[in-house]
Design an enzyme around this catalytic site. Structure first.
Site, PDB file in Angstrom:
ATOM      1  N   GLU A  22     -37.593  91.634 -43.014  1.00 20.66           N
ATOM      2  CA  GLU A  22     -38.648  91.289 -43.712  1.00 20.66           C
ATOM      3  C   GLU A  22     -38.024  90.531 -44.680  1.00 20.66           C
ATOM      4  O   GLU A  22     -37.034  89.526 -44.148  1.00 20.66           O
ATOM      5  CB  GLU A  22     -38.214  92.366 -44.999  1.00 20.66           C
ATOM      6  CG  GLU A  22     -38.496  92.530 -46.366  1.00 20.66           C
ATOM      7  CD  GLU A  22     -38.088  93.388 -47.917  1.00 20.66           C
ATOM      8  OE1 GLU A  22     -38.573  93.600 -48.916  1.00 20.66           O
ATOM      9  OE2 GLU A  22     -37.500  94.155 -46.808  1.00 20.66           O
ATOM     10  N   GLU A  47     -45.776 106.544 -58.253  1.00 20.06           N
ATOM     11  CA  GLU A  47     -44.920 105.715 -58.621  1.00 20.06           C
ATOM     12  C   GLU A  47     -44.175 105.795 -60.106  1.00 20.06           C
ATOM     13  O   GLU A  47     -45.339 105.670 -61.174  1.00 20.06           O
ATOM     14  CB  GLU A  47     -45.373 104.292 -58.360  1.00 20.06           C
ATOM     15  CG  GLU A  47     -44.541 102.914 -59.506  1.00 20.06           C
ATOM     16  CD  GLU A  47     -45.209 101.492 -58.768  1.00 20.06           C
ATOM     17  OE1 GLU A  47     -44.795 100.857 -58.287  1.00 20.06           O
ATOM     18  OE2 GLU A  47     -46.488 101.000 -58.755  1.00 20.06           O
ATOM     19  N   GLU A 100     -47.975  92.448 -59.017  1.00 12.95           N
ATOM     20  CA  GLU A 100     -46.329  93.451 -58.707  1.00 12.95           C
ATOM     21  C   GLU A 100     -46.260  93.377 -60.472  1.00 12.95           C
ATOM     22  O   GLU A 100     -46.007  94.118 -60.801  1.00 12.95           O
ATOM     23  CB  GLU A 100     -45.848  93.028 -57.467  1.00 12.95           C
ATOM     24  CG  GLU A 100     -46.060  93.571 -56.634  1.00 12.95           C
ATOM     25  CD  GLU A 100     -46.342  94.703 -56.105  1.00 12.95           C
ATOM     26  OE1 GLU A 100     -46.082  95.918 -56.467  1.00 12.95           O
ATOM     27  OE2 GLU A 100     -46.746  95.075 -55.333  1.00 12.95           O
ATOM     28  N   ALA A 110     -40.831  93.656 -58.290  1.00  8.61           N
ATOM     29  CA  ALA A 110     -40.532  93.483 -56.977  1.00  8.61           C
ATOM     30  C   ALA A 110     -41.625  94.466 -56.004  1.00  8.61           C
ATOM     31  O   ALA A 110     -42.346  95.510 -56.260  1.00  8.61           O
ATOM     32  CB  ALA A 110     -39.532  93.075 -56.132  1.00  8.61           C
ATOM     33  N   ARG A 150     -34.705 105.461 -56.066  1.00  8.35           N
ATOM     34  CA  ARG A 150     -35.355 105.069 -55.002  1.00  8.35           C
ATOM     35  C   ARG A 150     -34.317 105.839 -53.591  1.00  8.35           C
ATOM     36  O   ARG A 150     -33.698 106.265 -53.540  1.00  8.35           O
ATOM     37  CB  ARG A 150     -33.970 103.832 -54.478  1.00  8.35           C
ATOM     38  CG  ARG A 150     -35.226 102.819 -54.907  1.00  8.35           C
ATOM     39  CD  ARG A 150     -36.026 102.014 -54.488  1.00  8.35           C
ATOM     40  NE  ARG A 150     -36.549 101.338 -55.124  1.00  8.35           N
ATOM     41  CZ  ARG A 150     -37.480 100.368 -55.107  1.00  8.35           C
ATOM     42  NH1 ARG A 150     -38.603 101.135 -53.903  1.00  8.35           N
ATOM     43  NH2 ARG A 150     -37.869  99.131 -55.111  1.00  8.35           N
ATOM     44  N   GLU A 167     -50.422 105.619 -57.677  1.00  7.26           N
ATOM     45  CA  GLU A 167     -50.246 107.010 -57.812  1.00  7.26           C
ATOM     46  C   GLU A 167     -48.933 106.740 -56.853  1.00  7.26           C
ATOM     47  O   GLU A 167     -48.641 106.645 -56.155  1.00  7.26           O
ATOM     48  CB  GLU A 167     -51.437 107.680 -56.558  1.00  7.26           C
ATOM     49  CG  GLU A 167     -51.651 108.586 -56.791  1.00  7.26           C
ATOM     50  CD  GLU A 167     -51.662 109.568 -58.213  1.00  7.26           C
ATOM     51  OE1 GLU A 167     -51.168 110.743 -58.497  1.00  7.26           O
ATOM     52  OE2 GLU A 167     -52.320 109.174 -58.698  1.00  7.26           O
ATOM     53  N   ARG A 200     -32.858  95.113 -28.394  1.00  7.88           N
ATOM     54  CA  ARG A 200     -33.162  95.385 -30.572  1.00  7.88           C
ATOM     55  C   ARG A 200     -34.048  96.574 -30.916  1.00  7.88           C
ATOM     56  O   ARG A 200     -34.940  95.578 -31.058  1.00  7.88           O
ATOM     57  CB  ARG A 200     -32.544  93.620 -30.850  1.00  7.88           C
ATOM     58  CG  ARG A 200     -32.316  92.349 -29.770  1.00  7.88           C
ATOM     59  CD  ARG A 200     -31.038  92.730 -30.798  1.00  7.88           C
ATOM     60  NE  ARG A 200     -29.312  92.250 -30.170  1.00  7.88           N
ATOM     61  CZ  ARG A 200     -28.735  92.281 -28.832  1.00  7.88           C
ATOM     62  NH1 ARG A 200     -28.164  93.008 -28.926  1.00  7.88           N
ATOM     63  NH2 ARG A 200     -27.955  91.506 -28.707  1.00  7.88           N
ATOM     64  N   GLU A 211     -46.955  96.739 -62.533  1.00 10.31           N
ATOM     65  CA  GLU A 211     -45.384  97.132 -62.644  1.00 10.31           C
ATOM     66  C   GLU A 211     -44.860  97.583 -63.791  1.00 10.31           C
ATOM     67  O   GLU A 211     -43.826  98.380 -65.271  1.00 10.31           O
ATOM     68  CB  GLU A 211     -43.790  97.026 -61.800  1.00 10.31           C
ATOM     69  CG  GLU A 211     -44.484  97.585 -59.911  1.00 10.31           C
ATOM     70  CD  GLU A 211     -42.982  96.978 -59.460  1.00 10.31           C
ATOM     71  OE1 GLU A 211     -42.103  96.731 -59.539  1.00 10.31           O
ATOM     72  OE2 GLU A 211     -43.438  96.933 -58.504  1.00 10.31           O
TER      73      GLU A 211
END
Length: 202
Positions: free
Chosen positions: A124, A145, A97, A81, A69, A143, A42, A101
């Site tokens: 996740e 973003e 966050e 997020a 993205r 930096e 796996r 953001e």
């Protein structure tokens, strides 16, 4: 549906090898024993965990972002997020966050639930938070973003989800939570507490 004994479904890890160690992601290959007794491999991505914030403004709108993205090669509409830093708690991460953001800070927080967005190839887990009592300040983007922050009505968000303008998994789940919270079907505890038991691995 009643949950019973899952022994006929579970795989038992036997060995692990590391395939890739990136900046914050790790790819591993596990050898497992199947319920049949045979062995299989796996491969999956290990992730430090993340949070998503559904910010409720006094005028009824919610806070959203537009961000490019790279894996998708497109600009996506998303709820704010981000990933957990080492040793960071979920609520602290959500507060950080949201501020970094969007520039917003909140006086009240409610933990909604957890999302596992890619269960076939990643471990996740993403915590879903609601925030209200919002005050706008200055953003503190990392930096490299780049993102646009905007607000929209829940009705507009639902339409974008239905039309396929929103395909981000976490934002689709967030829209479901938002719809049910606003309708009164699902309730929230605004104490800012998160039931840690929900994070237990099977």
């Amino acid at each position: 549906m009643t949950m019973g004994n899952d022994s006929h479904l579970r795989e038992v890890p036997i060995a692990r090898s590391e395939l890739l160690k990136g900046h914050f992601l790790q790819v591993v290959r596990d050898t497992v024993r199947l319920p049949s007794g045979k062995q299989a491999t796996r491969e999956f991505v290990r992730h430090p965990g993340a949070v998503m914030v559904i910010g409720l403004l006094e005028d009824g709108q919610v806070i959203l972002e537009r961000q490019y993205r790279h894996p998708m090669g497109a600009v996506m509409i998303e709820f704010p997020a981000g990933k957990l830093d080492a040793g960071e708690g979920s609520l602290k991460c959500a507060q950080r966050e949201l501020l970094e953001e969007t520039g917003y800070s909140a006086t009240e927080w409610a933990y909604a639930g957890q999302l596992a967005p890619t269960i076939a190839y990643s471990d996740e887990r993403l915590d879903i938070w609601f925030a209200r009592g919002l005050t706008l300040g200055e953003r503190r983007l990392d930096e490299g973003e780049f993102l646009d922050v905007f607000t929209a009505s829940p009705e507009a968000l639902q339409a974008w989800c239905r039309q396929g303008d929103v395909i981000d998994a976490k934002t689709l789940v967030g829209a479901l939570w938002l719809q049910n919270v606003l309708s009164g079907a699902w309730s929230l505890d605004w104490s800012g507490a998160k039931p840690e038991a929900k994070l237990d691995s099977p």
